[in-house]
Design a protein around this motif. Structure first.
Motif, PDB file in Angstrom:
ATOM      1  N   VAL A  91       0.841  -1.206   0.000  1.00  0.00           N
ATOM      2  CA  VAL A  91       0.000   0.000   0.000  1.00  0.00           C
ATOM      3  C   VAL A  91       0.875   1.254   0.000  1.00  0.00           C
ATOM      4  O   VAL A  91       0.646   2.187  -0.782  1.00  0.00           O
ATOM      5  CB  VAL A  91      -0.946   0.005   1.218  1.00  0.00           C
ATOM      6  N   ALA A 154      -8.418   4.807   4.614  1.00  0.00           N
ATOM      7  CA  ALA A 154      -8.745   3.481   4.095  1.00  0.00           C
ATOM      8  C   ALA A 154      -9.763   2.809   5.003  1.00  0.00           C
ATOM      9  O   ALA A 154      -9.634   1.635   5.327  1.00  0.00           O
ATOM     10  CB  ALA A 154      -7.481   2.640   3.977  1.00  0.00           C
ATOM     11  N   VAL A 165     -11.099   5.166   0.714  1.00  0.00           N
ATOM     12  CA  VAL A 165     -11.130   3.997  -0.159  1.00  0.00           C
ATOM     13  C   VAL A 165     -11.870   2.922   0.637  1.00  0.00           C
ATOM     14  O   VAL A 165     -11.445   2.555   1.728  1.00  0.00           O
ATOM     15  CB  VAL A 165      -9.711   3.534  -0.520  1.00  0.00           C
ATOM     16  N   GLN A 312      -6.855  -8.288  -1.949  1.00  0.00           N
ATOM     17  CA  GLN A 312      -7.039  -6.844  -2.143  1.00  0.00           C
ATOM     18  C   GLN A 312      -5.664  -6.299  -2.545  1.00  0.00           C
ATOM     19  O   GLN A 312      -4.759  -6.191  -1.726  1.00  0.00           O
ATOM     20  CB  GLN A 312      -7.586  -6.163  -0.888  1.00  0.00           C
ATOM     21  N   LYS A 317      -4.402  -0.251  -4.224  1.00  0.00           N
ATOM     22  CA  LYS A 317      -5.101   0.477  -3.168  1.00  0.00           C
ATOM     23  C   LYS A 317      -4.330   1.748  -2.799  1.00  0.00           C
ATOM     24  O   LYS A 317      -4.915   2.822  -2.608  1.00  0.00           O
ATOM     25  CB  LYS A 317      -5.264  -0.416  -1.950  1.00  0.00           C
ATOM     26  N   PHE A 339     -13.453  -0.133  -3.486  1.00  0.00           N
ATOM     27  CA  PHE A 339     -12.294  -0.901  -3.928  1.00  0.00           C
ATOM     28  C   PHE A 339     -12.670  -2.377  -3.909  1.00  0.00           C
ATOM     29  O   PHE A 339     -13.035  -2.923  -2.875  1.00  0.00           O
ATOM     30  CB  PHE A 339     -11.106  -0.640  -2.999  1.00  0.00           C
TER      31      PHE A 339
END
Length: 353
Positions: A91, A154, A165, A312, A317, A339
């Motif tokens: 990330v 996030a 997100v 994920q 992301k 997402f």
């Protein structure tokens, strides 16, 4: 160099004159944001070296633009834990790529969530990003609001002024749990990331989920219970790492066969890897004796398994977090961005024996 030149600070104008170019061309060379012939750029750099010119003053540039050129990237607790987590690194890497494209630097800040001196008070920043799993409430939000600094997260901290997100944490956890049910498992257990109490890895009561400080851990736990049913064993890990996953795995698996779960849903791939270690240490086979699932879909080359997990993509992301930040700094008011995640079937799940 003349005596008068030696007694004052060398400027970009001096470099441009020495190289025989305009100030704007010299500026483009140092910023790297415009087309300049290689030969011209070489003359500018050579002139700068002769004059011992280090480059434009970033403070003066930020004052002219009304921007600090820096974004605060706020990580929960010690940075050590983030740098040990491959998903967190992915990330941060994706975010760093996006910020680099914007010509913006990253200021890493550890948020301990207590009354310590504000780690942002002394820094000029243009935006703040909470890129990883965090607490529902952060004491930094009020400070950032007062400074009118845009915030991107996030999933946490939860506040109307933080653009997120968004992942369907509950739905994703329910999906991977349903996968085990579809295989025929009925004795299921769950290993949670920390929910905010910072105590040794332990069995927990499902009522504690409602008061979890971390919304992602709470929602993944609720998604598990939605499918596995109330009363299914829950273990909260002290830290979301392999070592505590192994401790949690032993708590659940070091028991007679009739009381042992045949499927364990872990809230991260690192925790799942720890559960697998615990199973193997107890002489159990994965997936023949116990199926194990994770969450994140990170590359674990040292684990001789391909985890069944929720994927994920961390880099993507991070880039999306950066894109939202770019839009906020451009004066837009972006909405939360969904997402997508997906179930990936590996070799750590199978029907119960």
């Amino acid at each position: 160099m003349s005596p008068s030149r030696q007694t004052r600070k060398v400027t970009l104008r001096d470099v441009a004159e020495r190289a025989g170019v305009s100030i704007s061309t010299a500026s483009l060379v140092f910023s790297g944001r415009g087309p300049v012939a290689a030969a011209t750029a070489g003359r500018v750099h050579a002139a700068a070296a002769e004059l011992a010119y280090a480059g434009p003053d970033p403070l003066a540039s930020s004052l002219r633009q009304g921007r600090a050129g820096t974004v605060a990237v706020i990580v929960e607790d010690r940075l050590l834990h983030a740098f040990r987590d491959p998903f967190a690194l992915a990330v941060l890497d994706g975010l760093a790529q996006e910020l680099d494209d914007m010509g913006t630097s990253m200021l890493l800040v550890a948020d301990h969530g207590d009354s310590q001196p504000n780690p942002l008070a002394a820094h000029a920043i243009d935006a703040a990003i909470f890129p990883l799993c965090g607490r529902t409430v952060s004491p930094l939000v009020d400070h950032l609001l007062a400074r009118r600094i845009p915030m991107v997260g996030a999933g946490a901290p939860v506040h109307d002024e933080v653009v997120h997100v968004v992942i369907d944490e509950r739905g994703a956890s329910a999906t991977v749990t349903q996968h085990l049910v579809d295989l025929g498992h009925s004795a299921l257990a769950h290993v949670l990331m920390p929910i905010g109490r910072h105590r040794a890895t332990h069995r927990m009561d499902e009522a504690e989920l409602e008061h979890a400080a971390y919304p992602d851990a709470r929602d993944r736990g609720l998604g598990f219970l939605e499918v596995a049913g109330p009363g299914s064993p829950l273990v909260e890990a002290e830290f979301p790492d392999v070592a505590q996953g192994e401790v949690a795995g032993r708590i659940l698996l070091d028991a007679p066969a009739r009381r042992r779960p045949t499927g364990i849903v872990a809230q991260s791939d690192l925790l799942a890897a720890g559960v697998i270690r615990a199973a193997e240490g107890l002489g159990l086979r994965v997936p023949q004796d116990v199926s194990v699932t994770g969450f994140d879909g990170v590359d674990l080359p040292w684990l001789d398994r391909r985890l069944t997990t929720v994927e994920q993509p961390g880099e993507a992301k991070g880039r999306l977090l950066g894109s939202l930040t770019r839009r906020a700094l451009a004066g837009e008011a972006p909405d939360d961005a969904p997402f997508e995640v997906r179930l990936r079937i590996g070799d750590t799940t199978a029907p119960p024996a």
